[in-house]
Motif scaffolding. Structure first.
Motif, mmCIF file in Angstrom:
data_model
loop_
_atom_site.group_PDB
_atom_site.id
_atom_site.type_symbol
_atom_site.label_atom_id
_atom_site.label_comp_id
_atom_site.label_asym_id
_atom_site.label_seq_id
_atom_site.Cartn_x
_atom_site.Cartn_y
_atom_site.Cartn_z
ATOM 1 N N ASN A 97 22.492 -68.087 5.536
ATOM 2 C CA ASN A 97 23.531 -66.744 5.676
ATOM 3 C C ASN A 97 24.527 -67.294 6.653
ATOM 4 N N GLN A 98 24.262 -68.175 7.669
ATOM 5 C CA GLN A 98 25.112 -68.287 8.844
ATOM 6 C C GLN A 98 26.264 -69.409 8.288
ATOM 7 N N LEU A 109 33.146 -67.948 4.605
ATOM 8 C CA LEU A 109 33.658 -66.786 4.419
ATOM 9 C C LEU A 109 34.851 -66.384 5.542
ATOM 10 N N ASP A 110 34.247 -66.678 6.880
ATOM 11 C CA ASP A 110 35.360 -66.192 7.832
ATOM 12 C C ASP A 110 36.485 -67.289 7.931
ATOM 13 N N THR A 159 26.929 -69.522 5.029
ATOM 14 C CA THR A 159 28.005 -68.528 3.916
ATOM 15 C C THR A 159 28.831 -67.855 4.865
ATOM 16 N N GLN A 160 28.567 -67.239 6.015
ATOM 17 C CA GLN A 160 29.403 -66.278 6.727
ATOM 18 C C GLN A 160 30.414 -67.162 7.263
ATOM 19 N N TYR A 161 30.180 -68.609 7.753
ATOM 20 C CA TYR A 161 31.127 -69.679 8.414
ATOM 21 C C TYR A 161 32.215 -69.516 7.197
#
Length: 232
Positions: free
Chosen positions: A160-161, A167-168, A163-165
């Protein structure tokens, strides 16, 4: 005075023993550094091992000495001094036939100055390479492209970390079905690679599926970001 000659050499098997590492890992690091143009790929040799021939890379001369130090600085920075000691042993062996009395006072001064200069240069090389080695050992086993889950395992972070990176930093986005999709610019910059599956037959007809995979270029960038603890 030139101490090291082409007669002094060290192979990748000996380097592996010096740094307590597997020979195939040492060879892999040598090949990766050569592919990136950091060192020159050394010549290959063979010798029998347990009844079977084993291939190894041979470092020789001043260029080989420099390249082998870079390899060890990336593999195990703490063992760099051990490699330097081994090269000094090889250099000392070259002078064994010569009696110490045959060296003039000027020769001894030149030898001392050369050794000190090499130590200064080596400390500078290790200071530059050590942070890179720490960041790159996260991806030591990474080749070609990896899915997000596999890349997260290599980078030792949560899926999740990671993936969020992505996306950000506008590397990927979620479509209307919450599926991860790649921006075209990310593909063009060779940060990601989109893999398309073979057609699968369903009651409604044939369908194909796509999966976003991360390239080694992107994984390397993220590894450096994780080492710095700030966004790249």
């Amino acid at each position: 005075m030139e101490i090291l000659t082409q007669n002094q050499s060290m192979d990748s098997q000996e380097i592996a023993e010096l740094v307590d590492s597997r020979h195939d890992k040492v060879k892999q690091s040598i090949e990766r550094l050569a592919e990136r143009g950091v060192i020159t790929l050394p010549p290959m040799g063979e010798k029998p091992t347990a009844g079977r021939p084993s291939s190894f890379y041979i470092f020789s001369g001043e260029k080989g000495k420099r390249d082998s130090i870079i390899v060890v600085a990336q593999l195990c920075p703490e063992f760099t001094a051990r490699l330097v000691d081994r090269w000094q042993e090889l250099e000392a062996q070259a002078y064994q036939p010569q009696k110490p009395t045959e060296l003039s006072r000027m020769d001894l001064i030149q030898l001392a100055l050369q050794a000190e200069q090499e130590n200064i240069e080596l400390r500078g090389q290790v200071a530059i390479l050590e942070p890179k080695a720490k960041g790159l050992d996260r991806i030591a086993d990474c080749t070609n492209v990896l899915g997000i889950r596999e890349a997260a395992k290599v980078l030792k972070v949560g899926q999740n970390q990671l993936t969020q990176y992505l996306l950000d930093h506008k590397v990927v986005y979620r479509d209307n079905f919450s599926k991860i999709q790649a921006y075209q610019k990310s593909i063009d910059q060779k940060l990601v690679h989109v893999v398309t599956s073979a057609p699968r037959l369903f009651e409604s007809g044939e369908k194909v599926f796509t999966q976003v995979k991360l390239t080694q270029k992107l994984i390397t960038r993220i590894a450096k970001w994780l080492e710095k603890g700030a966004a790249a």
